[in-house]
Design a protein around this motif. Structure first.
Motif, PDB file in Angstrom:
ATOM      1  N   LEU A 253       0.830  -1.204   0.000  1.00  0.00           N
ATOM      2  CA  LEU A 253       0.000   0.000   0.000  1.00  0.00           C
ATOM      3  C   LEU A 253       0.866   1.257   0.000  1.00  0.00           C
ATOM      4  O   LEU A 253       0.557   2.222  -0.702  1.00  0.00           O
ATOM      5  CB  LEU A 253      -0.952   0.005   1.203  1.00  0.00           C
TER       6      LEU A 253
ATOM      7  N   THR B  10       0.635   3.816  -3.047  1.00  0.00           N
ATOM      8  CA  THR B  10       0.173   5.173  -2.739  1.00  0.00           C
ATOM      9  C   THR B  10       1.164   6.220  -3.239  1.00  0.00           C
ATOM     10  O   THR B  10       0.759   7.239  -3.806  1.00  0.00           O
ATOM     11  CB  THR B  10      -0.081   5.326  -1.228  1.00  0.00           C
TER      12      THR B  10
ATOM     13  N   ALA C 263      -4.959   2.563  -3.014  1.00  0.00           N
ATOM     14  CA  ALA C 263      -3.984   3.652  -3.089  1.00  0.00           C
ATOM     15  C   ALA C 263      -4.640   4.945  -3.565  1.00  0.00           C
ATOM     16  O   ALA C 263      -4.332   6.030  -3.055  1.00  0.00           O
ATOM     17  CB  ALA C 263      -2.843   3.258  -4.019  1.00  0.00           C
TER      18      ALA C 263
ATOM     19  N   THR D 272      -7.696   5.796  -3.068  1.00  0.00           N
ATOM     20  CA  THR D 272      -8.476   6.281  -1.929  1.00  0.00           C
ATOM     21  C   THR D 272      -7.571   6.983  -0.928  1.00  0.00           C
ATOM     22  O   THR D 272      -7.918   8.037  -0.395  1.00  0.00           O
ATOM     23  CB  THR D 272      -9.225   5.116  -1.247  1.00  0.00           C
ATOM     24  N   GLU D 273      -6.392   6.413  -0.662  1.00  0.00           N
ATOM     25  CA  GLU D 273      -5.440   7.006   0.289  1.00  0.00           C
ATOM     26  C   GLU D 273      -4.991   8.393  -0.156  1.00  0.00           C
ATOM     27  O   GLU D 273      -4.743   9.258   0.681  1.00  0.00           O
ATOM     28  CB  GLU D 273      -4.197   6.119   0.452  1.00  0.00           C
ATOM     29  N   THR D 274      -4.866   8.620  -1.460  1.00  0.00           N
ATOM     30  CA  THR D 274      -4.337   9.898  -1.954  1.00  0.00           C
ATOM     31  C   THR D 274      -5.413  10.954  -2.137  1.00  0.00           C
ATOM     32  O   THR D 274      -5.108  12.067  -2.561  1.00  0.00           O
ATOM     33  CB  THR D 274      -3.589   9.707  -3.295  1.00  0.00           C
TER      34      THR D 274
ATOM     35  N   GLN E 131       0.373  12.174   2.828  1.00  0.00           N
ATOM     36  CA  GLN E 131       0.988  11.607   4.025  1.00  0.00           C
ATOM     37  C   GLN E 131       2.260  10.872   3.624  1.00  0.00           C
ATOM     38  O   GLN E 131       2.464   9.722   3.968  1.00  0.00           O
ATOM     39  CB  GLN E 131       0.012  10.653   4.709  1.00  0.00           C
TER      40      GLN E 131
END
Length: 159
Positions: free
Chosen positions: A27, A31, A73, A75-77, A82
């Motif tokens: 992940l 990401t 990934a 969704t994370e961005t 971070q």
């Protein structure tokens, strides 16, 4: 029933922890690749295809696994960047060679559209520093990608 509960808590904890760690690494890498693709405000089809292909190859994923990882990934961005969290995971779990390979993968993503944008170059400098990849190794990775993609280095003037 008690035996099943006990097995649940003692069932090869080390293996489960290793699997979870591996998932965190996947992940984190995915990401950062997606973040690099988003630096110019959109992820084009070439960038998406390149990221998916690199994830499949790097982590030996099936098509559905690669699709799922790419979706996670993305969704994370969607929120604030971070990078430190993800680069810290990779710095701690990747060897020096693997960190350089990660930088090379990032160069491939930013050059997927054939050009380098200022924000993409800035991301590579910052991520390279956070991954403890030297300027020299980062530059060599860039040159390998340019050569592989058949893109002339824009920083070198023709005679």
């Amino acid at each position: 029933m008690l035996a099943r509960l006990k097995a649940l808590f003692t069932d090869d904890d080390a293996e489960r922890m290793g699997r979870r760690s591996h998932d965190e690494v996947q992940l984190a890498a995915a990401t950062l690749l997606v973040e690099a693709a988003r630096m110019d405000d959109r992820i084009g089809p070439n960038e998406r295809a390149r990221i998916r292909s690199m994830l499949e190859q790097r982590f030996s994923l099936t098509d559905p696994e690669a699709d799922s990882l790419l979706a996670a990934a993305e969704t994370e961005t969607e929120g604030p960047a971070q990078w430190h969290r993800f680069t810290s995971t990779l710095k701690d779990r990747f060897s020096e060679e693997e960190r350089i390979q990660m930088i090379e993968m990032l160069w491939e993503v930013v050059y997927a559209d054939g050009e380098l944008h200022d924000l993409e170059a800035s991301l590579l400098r910052r991520v390279g520093g956070l991954l403890y990849v030297s300027d020299r190794d980062r530059g060599a990775a860039r040159m390998r990608v340019l050569d592989r993609l058949g893109i002339a280095d824009p920083t070198i003037e023709a005679p």
